[in-house]
Design an enzyme around this catalytic site. Structure first.
Site, mmCIF file in Angstrom:
data_model
loop_
_atom_site.group_PDB
_atom_site.id
_atom_site.type_symbol
_atom_site.label_atom_id
_atom_site.label_comp_id
_atom_site.label_asym_id
_atom_site.label_seq_id
_atom_site.Cartn_x
_atom_site.Cartn_y
_atom_site.Cartn_z
ATOM 1 N N THR A 71 10.416 0.361 6.426
ATOM 2 C CA THR A 71 10.507 0.550 7.877
ATOM 3 C C THR A 71 9.734 -0.556 8.596
ATOM 4 O OG1 THR A 71 10.729 2.926 7.547
ATOM 5 C CG2 THR A 71 10.066 2.205 9.743
ATOM 6 N N ASN A 146 22.224 4.801 1.777
ATOM 7 C CA ASN A 146 21.343 5.847 1.239
ATOM 8 C C ASN A 146 21.972 7.238 1.251
ATOM 9 O OD1 ASN A 146 20.804 5.065 4.108
ATOM 10 N ND2 ASN A 146 19.748 7.023 4.095
ATOM 11 N N GLN A 180 17.805 0.712 -1.336
ATOM 12 C CA GLN A 180 18.476 1.496 -2.386
ATOM 13 C C GLN A 180 19.169 0.607 -3.416
ATOM 14 O OE1 GLN A 180 17.960 4.704 -2.640
ATOM 15 N NE2 GLN A 180 17.310 5.318 -0.591
ATOM 16 N N SER A 200 11.214 -1.211 -0.716
ATOM 17 C CA SER A 200 10.203 -0.158 -0.678
ATOM 18 C C SER A 200 9.857 0.269 -2.097
ATOM 19 C CB SER A 200 10.804 1.016 0.100
ATOM 20 O OG SER A 200 9.857 2.033 0.209
ATOM 21 N N HIS A 202 8.361 3.169 -3.121
ATOM 22 C CA HIS A 202 8.395 4.576 -3.513
ATOM 23 C C HIS A 202 9.784 5.087 -3.900
ATOM 24 C CE1 HIS A 202 9.821 6.635 0.300
ATOM 25 N NE2 HIS A 202 9.481 5.468 0.806
ATOM 26 N N THR A 238 -5.215 -5.719 6.547
ATOM 27 C CA THR A 238 -5.751 -5.877 5.192
ATOM 28 C C THR A 238 -4.717 -5.460 4.142
ATOM 29 O OG1 THR A 238 -7.926 -5.403 6.087
ATOM 30 C CG2 THR A 238 -7.695 -5.249 3.688
ATOM 31 N N CYS A 323 16.284 11.360 4.459
ATOM 32 C CA CYS A 323 15.138 10.549 4.046
ATOM 33 C C CYS A 323 13.969 11.171 4.756
ATOM 34 C CB CYS A 323 15.297 9.105 4.483
ATOM 35 S SG CYS A 323 15.923 8.071 3.190
HETATM 36 N N1 PLP Z 1 16.151 1.995 4.382
HETATM 37 C C1 PLP Z 1 16.772 2.830 3.519
HETATM 38 C C2 PLP Z 1 18.181 2.523 3.099
HETATM 39 C C3 PLP Z 1 16.116 3.952 3.022
HETATM 40 O O1 PLP Z 1 16.750 4.760 2.161
HETATM 41 C C4 PLP Z 1 14.794 4.205 3.432
HETATM 42 C C5 PLP Z 1 14.141 5.435 2.955
HETATM 43 O O2 PLP Z 1 13.549 6.198 3.641
HETATM 44 C C6 PLP Z 1 14.167 3.299 4.312
HETATM 45 C C7 PLP Z 1 14.886 2.214 4.767
HETATM 46 C C8 PLP Z 1 12.738 3.479 4.763
HETATM 47 O O3 PLP Z 1 11.854 3.111 3.734
HETATM 48 P P1 PLP Z 1 10.269 3.336 3.824
HETATM 49 O O4 PLP Z 1 10.016 4.763 3.525
HETATM 50 O O5 PLP Z 1 9.691 2.424 2.796
HETATM 51 O O6 PLP Z 1 9.840 2.932 5.192
#
Ligand code: PLP
Length: 375
Positions: A71, A146, A180, A200, A202, A238, A323
């Protein structure tokens, strides 16, 4: 047996990522910007990790910038537009909210915007070509959706932009939210020639709150927020060194066994698809050009009800995109843009796999789905 099927939302931290996190926190506790010996040691480790991730992704280490997640990576790119004269931005109508929400901000600042429909899940090159105008400054198309797992033709779409650029000697920034895609499909960032991408940790068994921004030509990019000057002025604040170490360990694990895992997950994915088809459920996820890690379908009941019924049986799936459950209706928005009916979209359930998914767990999921039947 793993009954967690919401891996597109987030994944469990792997043992290797956890160990890398703890070891790094202990060993390199100092601020990488400090000029004392401990600070320099942490800085050296930060650059070693950047180099390791760059070599895993076959890109120059100077092209990678650490952020707090996808994000924020996306926000860095879209907010940088606010420092330019308004022009036009084109995105797909199936982007994650982390991208799509920026269009409202840009519109309020006088920018023109276009949202490309994606019939059946895929953005069409002709639709993109029809929207390109001399004042277009940015095109953003996600690599893998996603909600359905649809893999977009990033190469073809990027080529369309480059051909248009060449005709008018313009520069258009081609961005692809690649959250993804990372580890889950073969993905050659440099080969694609895209200008920017977000990642990302996680989603691949890495820690939460750590992400990456890829910039093909970092020298041409000015960040709106560069406070502190870290990450060569592209992202102030940081650096989260232990989380970066966890990200590196998780990515290393995913990429070292990517092909074998993909084959195994493909087999599980097909098993799930066949059962859903046998039960007569409509599938939203395309059969071809889709990530095996995501399967979305129209359940016989409203999404929330069906998701709760599976949860009562100890099984975690998600309704629609989810999400974040704070953005209800997001999955529906995306499915409508793909041409599905809203009545079916409201029954959308997403099953998302990870490398920890196993056959026993999938069988238990399918048994539960059969038991619920048509509700
Ligand atoms: N973009 C996609 C396609 C996602 O599936 C997600 C998941 O939430 C994000 C962006 C956001 O990622 P993050 O949680 O690292 O901000």
């Amino acid at each position: 047996m793993d009954l967690y099927f919401d891996n597109a939302a987030t994944t469990r931290l792997s043992e290797a990522a956890l160990k890398a996190y703890i070891d790094t926190e202990r060993e390199f506790f100092a601020n990488p910007s400090s000029i004392h010996r401990e600070g320099m040691k942490a800085h050296k480790e930060l650059e070693r990790l950047r180099g390791s991730m760059a070599s895993l992704l076959s890109v120059p280490s100077s092209s990678l910038f650490f952020t707090s997640g996808a994000t924020e990576s996306i926000a860095a790119v879209f907010s940088s537009l606010l420092m330019q004269d308004p022009g036009k931005v084109i995105i797909s109508a199936i982007e994650h909210e982390a991208v799509s929400s920026w269009l409202r901000v840009l519109e309020a600042h006088g920018w023109k915007t276009a949202r490309l429909k994606a019939k059946g899940g895929f953005v069409r090159r002709e639709d993109l070509e029809a929207e390109l105008t001399p004042d277009t400054k940015l095109v953003a198309i996600m690599a893998v959706n996603n909600v359905t797992g649809a893999i977009e033709d990033i190469k073809g779409l990027e080529e369309a932009v480059r051909e248009y650029e060449a005709r008018g000697r313009r520069r258009i920034f081609f961005f692809s939210d690649s959250v993804q895609a990372l580890g889950k499909i073969p993905y050659d960032i440099a080969g694609l020639g895209i200008d920017g991408a977000s990642f990302s940790a996680h989603k691949i068994n890495g820690p939460r709150g750590i992400g990456m921004l890829y910039l093909r030509r970092p020298e041409a990019f000015s960040a709106l927020s560069s406070a502190g000057g870290q990450e060569r002025g592209k992202r102030g604040g940081t650096e989260n060194l232990p989380a970066i170490a966890g990200f590196d360990a998780a990515l290393g694990e995913w990429l070292s066994r990517a092909e074998d895992n993909r084959k195994r997950i493909q087999t599980l994915s097909l098993k799930i698809r066949h059962t859903l088809e046998q039960l007569g459920f409509q599938l939203f996820s395309p059969e071809d050009h889709a990530s095996p890690y995501i399967i979305s379908f129209a359940s016989p009941l409203p999404s929330e009800v069906y998701t709760r019924m599976l949860s009562d049986k100890g099984i975690a799936v998600s309704s629609g995109s989810a999400c974040s459950n704070n953005s209800k209706g997001e999955g529906e928005r995306i499915l409508l843009a793909m041409g599905f009916r809203s009545e079916a979209a409201r029954r959308a359930v997403r099953i998302s796999l990870s490398n920890g998914s196993d056959e026993e767990g999938v069988d238990a999921l399918l048994k539960a789905i059969k038991e619920i039947g048509n509700g």
